[in-house]
Scaffold this motif. Structure first.
Motif, mmCIF file in Angstrom:
data_model
loop_
_atom_site.group_PDB
_atom_site.id
_atom_site.type_symbol
_atom_site.label_atom_id
_atom_site.label_comp_id
_atom_site.label_asym_id
_atom_site.label_seq_id
_atom_site.Cartn_x
_atom_site.Cartn_y
_atom_site.Cartn_z
ATOM 1 N N ILE A 175 0.798 -1.245 0.101
ATOM 2 C CA ILE A 175 0.088 0.026 0.081
ATOM 3 C C ILE A 175 1.130 1.185 -0.100
ATOM 4 C CG2 ILE A 175 -1.962 1.125 0.841
ATOM 5 C CD1 ILE A 175 -2.610 -1.554 0.116
ATOM 6 N N ILE A 176 1.797 1.559 0.984
ATOM 7 C CA ILE A 176 2.490 2.564 1.180
ATOM 8 C C ILE A 176 3.259 2.886 0.031
ATOM 9 C CG2 ILE A 176 3.833 3.864 2.694
ATOM 10 C CD1 ILE A 176 0.907 3.385 3.651
ATOM 11 N N VAL A 177 4.336 2.043 -0.412
ATOM 12 C CA VAL A 177 5.223 2.196 -1.246
ATOM 13 C C VAL A 177 4.576 2.701 -2.552
ATOM 14 C CG1 VAL A 177 7.206 1.562 -2.589
ATOM 15 C CG2 VAL A 177 7.003 1.120 -0.160
ATOM 16 N N PRO A 178 3.598 1.914 -3.187
ATOM 17 C CA PRO A 178 3.033 2.168 -4.423
ATOM 18 C C PRO A 178 2.147 3.577 -4.341
ATOM 19 C CG PRO A 178 2.512 0.031 -3.822
ATOM 20 C CD PRO A 178 3.071 0.656 -2.640
ATOM 21 N N ILE A 179 1.597 3.978 -3.280
ATOM 22 C CA ILE A 179 0.870 5.171 -3.044
ATOM 23 C C ILE A 179 2.113 6.386 -3.145
ATOM 24 C CG2 ILE A 179 -0.051 6.816 -1.320
ATOM 25 C CD1 ILE A 179 -1.801 4.426 -0.644
ATOM 26 N N ALA A 180 3.254 6.118 -2.526
ATOM 27 C CA ALA A 180 4.304 7.202 -2.592
ATOM 28 C C ALA A 180 4.855 7.463 -3.960
ATOM 29 C CB ALA A 180 5.491 6.674 -1.582
ATOM 30 N N ALA A 181 4.875 6.001 -4.686
ATOM 31 C CA ALA A 181 5.090 6.300 -6.064
ATOM 32 C C ALA A 181 4.038 6.965 -6.856
ATOM 33 C CB ALA A 181 5.405 4.853 -6.740
ATOM 34 N N GLY A 182 2.839 6.888 -6.651
ATOM 35 C CA GLY A 182 1.793 7.520 -7.183
ATOM 36 C C GLY A 182 2.013 9.236 -6.837
ATOM 37 N N LEU A 183 2.294 9.361 -5.615
ATOM 38 C CA LEU A 183 2.418 10.879 -5.485
ATOM 39 C C LEU A 183 3.677 11.412 -6.187
ATOM 40 C CD1 LEU A 183 2.385 10.911 -1.514
ATOM 41 C CD2 LEU A 183 0.741 12.003 -3.096
ATOM 42 N N ILE A 184 4.588 10.633 -6.380
ATOM 43 C CA ILE A 184 5.680 11.375 -7.393
ATOM 44 C C ILE A 184 5.109 11.369 -8.707
ATOM 45 C CG2 ILE A 184 8.019 10.377 -8.515
ATOM 46 C CD1 ILE A 184 8.680 9.105 -5.798
ATOM 47 N N ALA A 185 4.475 10.252 -9.314
ATOM 48 C CA ALA A 185 3.876 10.508 -10.522
ATOM 49 C C ALA A 185 2.782 11.383 -10.833
ATOM 50 C CB ALA A 185 3.138 9.003 -10.946
ATOM 51 N N ASN A 186 2.270 11.928 -9.775
ATOM 52 C CA ASN A 186 1.218 13.105 -9.793
ATOM 53 C C ASN A 186 1.869 14.271 -10.039
ATOM 54 O OD1 ASN A 186 0.022 15.573 -8.351
ATOM 55 N ND2 ASN A 186 -1.728 14.145 -8.235
ATOM 56 N N ARG A 187 3.465 14.324 -9.409
ATOM 57 C CA ARG A 187 4.176 15.602 -9.585
ATOM 58 C C ARG A 187 4.724 15.551 -11.005
ATOM 59 N NH1 ARG A 187 4.754 20.401 -6.771
ATOM 60 N NH2 ARG A 187 6.897 21.261 -6.976
ATOM 61 N N LEU A 188 5.053 14.559 -11.519
ATOM 62 C CA LEU A 188 5.564 14.327 -12.859
ATOM 63 C C LEU A 188 4.373 14.919 -13.933
ATOM 64 C CD1 LEU A 188 7.791 11.186 -12.552
ATOM 65 C CD2 LEU A 188 8.664 13.550 -12.553
ATOM 66 N N LEU A 189 3.376 14.529 -13.613
ATOM 67 C CA LEU A 189 2.279 14.591 -14.544
ATOM 68 C C LEU A 189 1.683 16.016 -14.590
ATOM 69 C CD1 LEU A 189 0.179 11.450 -14.130
ATOM 70 C CD2 LEU A 189 1.341 12.166 -16.249
ATOM 71 N N ASP A 190 2.252 16.929 -13.493
ATOM 72 C CA ASP A 190 1.513 18.211 -13.482
ATOM 73 C C ASP A 190 2.192 19.136 -14.616
ATOM 74 O OD1 ASP A 190 0.824 20.579 -12.522
ATOM 75 O OD2 ASP A 190 1.702 20.555 -10.433
ATOM 76 N N THR A 191 1.106 19.533 -15.438
ATOM 77 C CA THR A 191 1.441 20.368 -16.589
ATOM 78 C C THR A 191 1.987 21.893 -16.118
ATOM 79 O OG1 THR A 191 -0.960 20.830 -16.712
ATOM 80 C CG2 THR A 191 -0.122 19.210 -18.141
ATOM 81 N N LYS A 192 1.493 22.255 -14.803
ATOM 82 C CA LYS A 192 1.925 23.391 -14.580
ATOM 83 C C LYS A 192 3.452 23.738 -14.085
ATOM 84 C CE LYS A 192 -2.598 24.403 -12.722
ATOM 85 N NZ LYS A 192 -3.349 24.598 -10.947
#
Length: 434
Positions: A219-236
């Protein structure tokens, strides 16, 4: 063909298939009845997808189709090409949790500093009401030990992302819901094993440290990876819209995936599979953004469209695998477990809402707490039952609870939206003045 015609055609097909399936079922012609039921559930899922405001029920129809197929043809969900399909349950949950992480950001965790009281109340109610209700129901109904452990397990898990959607439909506090989901999930490596040790150790052996590491890995490690991906996907963020930084991020994530493979091979890292899935998913997201958004110049929001489909398919697959392995037990205790799931789910809504109101939260916050308490992370519970408890029987309760909570949550959210949604602003203003 417009949406209404497609919807009408699907419902007509559902009616015909249901009638035919019922006739053959009454005649015990299961070889014909079972495929008809499967297709009927699939057709109802399509009908819900084309129904305005009822798309959430489509997931339940897909789940029922999966359950029917696994009960009818359990041999198809055992192994393929010599590979036991149950080994894919944890990686699928990790992918689903990665998807959850992409919907979160650091602000969702930091928001707890702005609203500590409602978050604390909600999380405390969640980790008290649901585990205790599961324990009491299992004790009163005297269910089998492993199944009782599964009932307590689903109550001891944090909230799932479905509660965020229900809060939106019910005009509750979505920001509070997201923050509660994030906080309860972060606390789960300690609180879930703790509640299982206190309440379920009489039924099955609980390895506190092993379950804690399992939750971190799954749970925790994949969610942390998702948080990083969220940052990378930020078009701003300008740098993540350029090819060179994205290529560097791709190389780093691939290197991380190779490191995770080495950890697994050397048996030095209990979190290696979570790291492998996390880094691999980051690499896939970065590569897709590089191709779609940078090279092709498209601004299509592909992530928010793809991940829900992947999550839905993954959960249906997990439930089918669990059902196939526990088909005989499910047929014996299915009615009792449905009753347990309904009571536990309703208790979560009632005591979550009532407790929040007693402790002084406003109407919108109380609705939010009700959904967060009543709707659990069924995928996590299923994975822990298989991976940490080593019991397919313990996974039956989460498999039943998941679809039921989506149906009840949708009904409650729609009712609240109709009954209180029109005067929601008036309620807020009145409570603020007091």
């Amino acid at each position: 063909m417009n949406r209404q015609r497609i919807q009408g055609f699907c419902w007509g097909l559902v009616g015909l298939l249901a009638i035919a399936a019922t006739v053959f079922s009454l005649r015990s012609s299961w070889a014909i009845a079972c495929p008809l039921w499967i297709v009927a559930w699939l057709a109802s899922a399509l009908a819900f997808l084309f129904s305005s405001g009822r798309q959430t029920f489509a997931f339940t129809s897909f789940v029922l189709a999966s359950v029917t197929a696994s009960l009818s043809y359990p041999e198809l969900f055992g192994s393929w090409f010599g590979i036991d399909l149950s080994t894919l349950i944890v990686p699928l949950i990790q992918v689903i949790m990665f998807g959850m992480g992409t919907t979160l950001c650091v602000a969702d965790f930091a928001r707890v500093l702005k609203m500590p009281r409602p978050v604390m109340i909600g999380v405390c109610l969640q980790y008290l009401i649901m585990p205790l209700s599961g324990f009491l129901l299992a004790s009163v109904l005297n269910v089998e030990a492993e199944i009782a452990a599964g009932v307590i397990l689903i109550g001891s898990c944090p909230g799932g992302v479905a509660s965020n959607l229900m809060c939106y439909i019910a005009k509750a506090d979505v920001a509070l819901s997201v923050t509660m989901t994030a906080v309860s999930t972060i606390l789960s490596p300690v609180l879930t094993p703790l509640m299982m040790t206190v309440l379920a150790s009489q039924y099955v052996e609980i390895d506190f440290v092993g379950m804690m590491l399992g939750i971190c890995n799954m749970i925790i490690v994949p969610i942390a990876a998702g948080l990083i991906a969220n940052r990378l996907l930020d078009t701003k963020i300008a740098r993540w819209n350029r090819p060179i930084p994205l290529v560097m991020a791709l190389l780093v994530s691939l290197a991380g995936a190779l490191f995770a493979v080495w950890l697994g091979a050397s048996r030095l890292g209990p979190l290696h599979s979570g790291l492998l899935v996390g880094f691999s998913m980051i690499a896939l997201v970065v590569l897709t953004k590089l191709l779609v958004n940078v090279i092709l110049g498209s601004q299509d929001d592909w992530m928010n469209r793809v991940l829900p489909i992947v999550s839905m398919a993954g959960i249906c697959y997990i439930i089918a695998i669990i059902t196939a392995r526990s088909s005989e037990d499910l047929l014996q205790v299915g009615v009792v477990l449905v009753l347990v799931a309904v009571i536990q789910n309703v208790a979560g809504y009632l005591f979550g809402y009532g407790g929040a109101r007693i402790l002084g939260l406003d109407e919108h916050s109380s609705r939010t707490v009700a959904f967060e308490v009543g709707m659990q992370n069924g995928g996590m519970a299923s994975g822990l039952a298989i991976n940490s408890l080593g019991s397919a029987k313990a996974a039956i309760a989460p498999a039943i609870f998941g679809p039921l909570m989506n149906v009840s949550g949708s009904v409650l959210a729609s009712w609240w939206a109709r009954r209180l949604g029109s005067d929601g602003e008036h309620i807020d203003q009145k409570e603020m003045s007091t």
